[in-house]
Design an enzyme around this catalytic site. Structure first.
Site, PDB file in Angstrom:
ATOM      1  N   GLU A  15      -1.198 -13.760 -38.428  1.00 35.55           N
ATOM      2  CA  GLU A  15      -2.460 -13.131 -38.816  1.00 35.55           C
ATOM      3  C   GLU A  15      -3.059 -13.742 -40.079  1.00 35.55           C
ATOM      4  O   GLU A  15      -3.918 -13.147 -40.724  1.00 35.55           O
ATOM      5  CB  GLU A  15      -2.235 -11.628 -39.010  1.00 35.55           C
ATOM      6  CG  GLU A  15      -1.715 -10.930 -37.772  1.00 35.55           C
ATOM      7  CD  GLU A  15      -1.309  -9.494 -38.043  1.00 35.55           C
ATOM      8  OE1 GLU A  15      -2.210  -8.669 -38.248  1.00 35.55           O
ATOM      9  OE2 GLU A  15      -0.102  -9.208 -38.065  1.00 35.55           O
ATOM     10  N   SER A 165      -1.719  -6.480 -35.159  1.00 37.50           N
ATOM     11  CA  SER A 165      -2.912  -7.055 -34.524  1.00 37.50           C
ATOM     12  C   SER A 165      -2.717  -7.372 -33.036  1.00 37.50           C
ATOM     13  O   SER A 165      -3.323  -8.306 -32.505  1.00 37.50           O
ATOM     14  CB  SER A 165      -3.366  -8.324 -35.262  1.00 37.50           C
ATOM     15  OG  SER A 165      -3.874  -7.995 -36.526  1.00 37.50           O
ATOM     16  N   TYR A 236     -11.052  -9.220 -33.531  1.00 37.67           N
ATOM     17  CA  TYR A 236     -11.557 -10.081 -34.591  1.00 37.67           C
ATOM     18  C   TYR A 236     -12.720 -10.995 -34.218  1.00 37.67           C
ATOM     19  O   TYR A 236     -13.296 -11.622 -35.091  1.00 37.67           O
ATOM     20  CB  TYR A 236     -10.397 -10.917 -35.150  1.00 37.67           C
ATOM     21  CG  TYR A 236      -9.325 -10.050 -35.753  1.00 37.67           C
ATOM     22  CD1 TYR A 236      -9.601  -9.187 -36.797  1.00 37.67           C
ATOM     23  CD2 TYR A 236      -8.025 -10.070 -35.249  1.00 37.67           C
ATOM     24  CE1 TYR A 236      -8.631  -8.376 -37.341  1.00 37.67           C
ATOM     25  CE2 TYR A 236      -7.042  -9.258 -35.796  1.00 37.67           C
ATOM     26  CZ  TYR A 236      -7.348  -8.422 -36.830  1.00 37.67           C
ATOM     27  OH  TYR A 236      -6.381  -7.618 -37.367  1.00 37.67           O
ATOM     28  N   ARG A 275      -4.150   3.280 -41.392  1.00 44.67           N
ATOM     29  CA  ARG A 275      -4.973   3.494 -40.203  1.00 44.67           C
ATOM     30  C   ARG A 275      -4.050   3.647 -39.016  1.00 44.67           C
ATOM     31  O   ARG A 275      -3.240   2.764 -38.731  1.00 44.67           O
ATOM     32  CB  ARG A 275      -5.922   2.306 -39.967  1.00 44.67           C
ATOM     33  CG  ARG A 275      -7.116   2.653 -39.051  1.00 44.67           C
ATOM     34  CD  ARG A 275      -7.830   1.428 -38.515  1.00 44.67           C
ATOM     35  NE  ARG A 275      -7.055   0.835 -37.428  1.00 44.67           N
ATOM     36  CZ  ARG A 275      -6.716  -0.431 -37.368  1.00 44.67           C
ATOM     37  NH1 ARG A 275      -7.048  -1.266 -38.339  1.00 44.67           N
ATOM     38  NH2 ARG A 275      -6.014  -0.890 -36.335  1.00 44.67           N
ATOM     39  N   ASP A 277      -3.444   4.134 -34.972  1.00 43.14           N
ATOM     40  CA  ASP A 277      -4.025   3.948 -33.645  1.00 43.14           C
ATOM     41  C   ASP A 277      -3.459   4.995 -32.697  1.00 43.14           C
ATOM     42  O   ASP A 277      -2.241   5.241 -32.669  1.00 43.14           O
ATOM     43  CB  ASP A 277      -3.703   2.545 -33.128  1.00 43.14           C
ATOM     44  CG  ASP A 277      -4.289   1.458 -34.027  1.00 43.14           C
ATOM     45  OD1 ASP A 277      -5.288   1.740 -34.715  1.00 43.14           O
ATOM     46  OD2 ASP A 277      -3.746   0.345 -34.038  1.00 43.14           O
ATOM     47  N   GLU A 290       0.647   3.265 -33.324  1.00 46.56           N
ATOM     48  CA  GLU A 290       1.214   2.660 -34.529  1.00 46.56           C
ATOM     49  C   GLU A 290       0.363   3.010 -35.736  1.00 46.56           C
ATOM     50  O   GLU A 290      -0.796   3.431 -35.597  1.00 46.56           O
ATOM     51  CB  GLU A 290       1.328   1.142 -34.392  1.00 46.56           C
ATOM     52  CG  GLU A 290       0.002   0.414 -34.300  1.00 46.56           C
ATOM     53  CD  GLU A 290       0.192  -1.097 -34.182  1.00 46.56           C
ATOM     54  OE1 GLU A 290       1.318  -1.549 -33.934  1.00 46.56           O
ATOM     55  OE2 GLU A 290      -0.809  -1.816 -34.354  1.00 46.56           O
ATOM     56  N   ASN A 292      -1.027   1.312 -39.330  1.00 45.35           N
ATOM     57  CA  ASN A 292      -1.245   0.069 -40.062  1.00 45.35           C
ATOM     58  C   ASN A 292      -1.361   0.369 -41.550  1.00 45.35           C
ATOM     59  O   ASN A 292      -2.188   1.182 -41.954  1.00 45.35           O
ATOM     60  CB  ASN A 292      -2.533  -0.606 -39.588  1.00 45.35           C
ATOM     61  CG  ASN A 292      -2.551  -0.836 -38.090  1.00 45.35           C
ATOM     62  OD1 ASN A 292      -2.056  -1.844 -37.621  1.00 45.35           O
ATOM     63  ND2 ASN A 292      -3.094   0.110 -37.333  1.00 45.35           N
ATOM     64  N   GLY A 296      -7.364  -4.109 -41.606  1.00 43.59           N
ATOM     65  CA  GLY A 296      -8.286  -5.212 -41.789  1.00 43.59           C
ATOM     66  C   GLY A 296      -9.541  -4.793 -42.539  1.00 43.59           C
ATOM     67  O   GLY A 296     -10.002  -3.661 -42.437  1.00 43.59           O
TER      68      GLY A 296
END
Length: 326
Positions: A15, A165, A236, A275, A277, A290, A292, A296
């Site tokens: 990443e 990611s 992305y 964050r 998901d 998951e 984070n 990003g």
């Protein structure tokens, strides 16, 4: 007096390129009235370089002469070692302050097996899974395949245990695809997870600590355009996905998503930001996928977008993250 901030980006992970974009976005949006920011790039071979205004680079010696040139490091490293506790541990040993979750929270969140165990221990919903190593697959591929078929069943998801990611993630529909996918993925990632595929809608919810208060930002409903799920390209590339924020679920589901995001943040011991998901299945049941710890901050990223929907500018969002860390 302005704080001297080093925005740490780059690194050796898959990443890296995304991290460079995140780091630049953080650097550009730091309030110059409050901060004196510098870009610090971690090279693929693990060295730290100060990126100067003229584009030249100076190698940093954080262990000795350069240890005190920053008041705090803003970690914008995605993947390992920025998101798994590695860099956090190094900075703590050098007594250098940094943003975001600490060593343990970072390590737990980055590892999908350990974070799943934390979710289960706290009564949070998570899809059924089994995990296995590269060596285990070599020795007992048949036994592992049988266990996956019996316990998980198809369709299912194969993913690396410690990547972010959506790197290395595949949706598997049958036994033939399963063997091919594992044979291919295990060459790159030595620890894999086979997880029950949740049919439904993808959502995410960011958590921001504002002046000591843990706050869930508006949830986002994610509609991927460049893949069957919210994969690397969808995340992305411009136009890779549509983000509906606040999410167009019912108010009840949106509230449940926010609650789960806060509970996951607390269960893992996160600090400043996270964050989570979440999938909403066809029966409106929610599953955490998951959490984070270094979300990003690119032009297409979900965290700053949700903050903006909550009336929090990019610069103010960074203020809150920094404040929570010092």
């Amino acid at each position: 007096m302005r704080l001297k901030i080093g925005v740490l980006m780059g690194g050796p992970s898959a990443e890296r390129e995304v991290s460079l974009v995140t780091g630049k976005a953080v650097f550009d949006n730091l309030d110059r009235k409050k901060y004196l920011p510098s870009l610090v790039e971690m090279s693929k071979d693990g060295y730290f370089w100060l990126v100067q205004e003229n584009g030249k680079r100076r190698k940093l010696d954080l262990q000795n002469k350069d240890r005190k040139i920053f008041d705090i490091i803003f970690i914008a490293l995605h993947g390992s070692p920025g998101e798994d506790g590695g860099v956090q541990g190094m900075l703590e040993s050098l007594k250098i302050k940094y943003t975001g979750p600490g060593v343990l929270a970072s390590a737990l969140a980055m590892n999908k097996v350990f974070s799943a165990q934390i979710y289960f221990a706290n009564g949070l919903p998570y899809p059924e899974f089994i995990h296995f190593t590269k060596d285990g697959w070599k020795r007992e591929a048949g036994k592992i395949t049988e266990e996956i078929e019996n316990k998980i069943s198809f369709p299912l998801v194969i993913k690396p245990v410690d990547q972010g990611s959506a790197v290395g993630v595949s949706i598997i529909k049958n036994k033939v695809e399963l063997k091919k996918s594992i044979d291919k993925t295990v060459k790159l990632f030595p620890w894999l997870m086979a997880q029950k595929f949740i049919k439904g809608r993808e959502a995410t919810c960011s958590v921001l600590e504002k002046n000591g208060e843990i706050t869930a930002l508006p949830p986002t409903h994610i509609l991927p355009k460049l893949g069957k799920f919210y994969n690397y390209k969808s995340k992305y590339q411009l136009g890779g996905s549509t983000h509906i924020c606040p999410a167009d679920f019912s108010s009840k589901i949106n509230s449940q998503i926010q609650t789960l995001a806060i509970l996951a943040h607390k269960a893992l011991g996160c600090r400043g930001m996270s964050r989570t998901d979440i999938f909403v299945n066809d029966n409106a049941k929610l599953y955490i996928i998951e959490t984070n710890t270094i979300p990003g901050m690119t032009p297409t990223s979900l965290f700053p977008e949700a903050a903006a929907r909550a009336g929090v500018s990019f610069s103010l969002m960074l203020d809150y993250i920094i404040s929570a860390s010092i």
